[in-house]
Motif scaffolding. Sequence first.
Motif, short mmCIF file in Angstrom:
data_model
loop_
_atom_site.label_atom_id
_atom_site.label_comp_id
_atom_site.label_asym_id
_atom_site.label_seq_id
_atom_site.Cartn_x
_atom_site.Cartn_y
_atom_site.Cartn_z
N GLN A 1 0.83 -1.20 0.00
CA GLN A 1 0.00 0.00 0.00
C GLN A 1 0.87 1.25 0.00
O GLN A 1 0.58 2.22 -0.70
N ARG A 2 1.94 1.23 0.78
CA ARG A 2 2.89 2.35 0.78
C ARG A 2 3.51 2.53 -0.61
O ARG A 2 3.59 3.65 -1.13
N MET A 3 3.93 1.43 -1.21
CA MET A 3 4.57 1.52 -2.53
C MET A 3 3.59 2.03 -3.58
O MET A 3 3.94 2.86 -4.43
N ALA A 4 2.35 1.55 -3.53
CA ALA A 4 1.35 1.96 -4.52
C ALA A 4 1.03 3.45 -4.38
O ALA A 4 0.80 4.14 -5.38
N GLU A 5 1.02 3.95 -3.15
CA GLU A 5 0.73 5.37 -2.92
C GLU A 5 1.83 6.26 -3.49
O GLU A 5 1.56 7.38 -3.93
N GLU A 6 3.06 5.76 -3.47
CA GLU A 6 4.19 6.55 -3.96
C GLU A 6 4.37 6.44 -5.48
O GLU A 6 5.01 7.28 -6.10
N ALA A 7 3.81 5.39 -6.05
CA ALA A 7 4.01 5.14 -7.49
C ALA A 7 3.07 5.98 -8.34
O ALA A 7 1.99 6.38 -7.90
N GLU A 8 3.49 6.24 -9.55
CA GLU A 8 2.64 6.91 -10.53
C GLU A 8 2.02 5.83 -11.41
O GLU A 8 2.64 5.35 -12.35
N VAL A 9 0.80 5.46 -11.06
CA VAL A 9 0.10 4.38 -11.76
C VAL A 9 -0.96 4.98 -12.68
O VAL A 9 -1.82 5.75 -12.23
N ASN A 10 -0.90 4.64 -13.94
CA ASN A 10 -1.89 5.13 -14.90
C ASN A 10 -3.12 4.23 -14.86
O ASN A 10 -3.13 3.13 -15.42
N LYS A 11 -4.15 4.71 -14.18
CA LYS A 11 -5.38 3.91 -14.03
C LYS A 11 -6.47 4.34 -15.00
O LYS A 11 -7.55 3.75 -15.03
N GLU A 12 -6.19 5.38 -15.76
CA GLU A 12 -7.19 5.87 -16.71
C GLU A 12 -7.45 4.83 -17.80
O GLU A 12 -6.53 4.33 -18.43
N GLU A 13 -8.70 4.50 -17.98
CA GLU A 13 -9.13 3.55 -19.01
C GLU A 13 -8.41 2.20 -18.87
O GLU A 13 -8.13 1.54 -19.86
#
Length: 255
Positions: free
Chosen positions: A121-133
């Motif tokens: 959860q910590r790593m995901a919060e810091e990452a730039e994840v493209n969730k669009e579409e």
Amino acid sequence: MKAFKQREREYALERLRSLRSRHEEAREVLDFYEHILLFQKELYEALEGKEANWRKGMKWLYKLLDLCVQHGTQPIGERAQELKYTERELLGQAVDGFLKEKKAEPIDRLIFLSFLQPFYQRMAEEAEVNKEEWFKTRCPFCGFKPHLSYIADTEEVEGGRFLVCILCGTEWLYNRNRCVSCGNEEDQHINYFYEEENRAVQLQACDVCGKYIKLIDMRVNGLAVPQVDDIATLALDLWAQERGYTRFEPNIFGL
């Protein structure tokens, strides 16, 4: 954002304590889950400003195993005791194997997820994840499956349906009427089940593939915390399984 996330964890504990008095059938599970949430809150806070590397935080796994021995059911306690006396390197390999295969025996899965979730959860919060579409049924960050979904109004979408990853907690938009397992969108083969006194928690079940996912409607009950309300309503899961449905991805307790 980080303060908000920490407050979310505090509210999840408040929600659990509130639900426990109303779901006697789930009291034992909720009692143990409270210990897990408290452990995860402590670990999450300890990772503030540090590298979220579970391999460097193995001491937390041993702390969790002690918790499982003390507060878990007899099978959970016995398995935790076995893992406590497993060589550290072998135990780390078991965790790594779970991350690669994305599956394990139910009790091992419970323990590994409880340990790993704060790190991811910590790593995901810091990452730039493209969730669009994205619109897929694997997490765009860690590749694990979603274990539940919820409906909510946001600034971007009204009545949007979001999937929630079992490992890192990443949330992403998904087609509201589509089966997460087989992609079926035919209304006549998608069923919704719920208890009349709690319409906010539903099961979306597909008659094509026989899979279901739990759906929390935040518009019906804005106080709901999806992962907590999910555990509290395990009776719905048992009801569905008695009728031949299988959950797309079990929750942390394997239900």
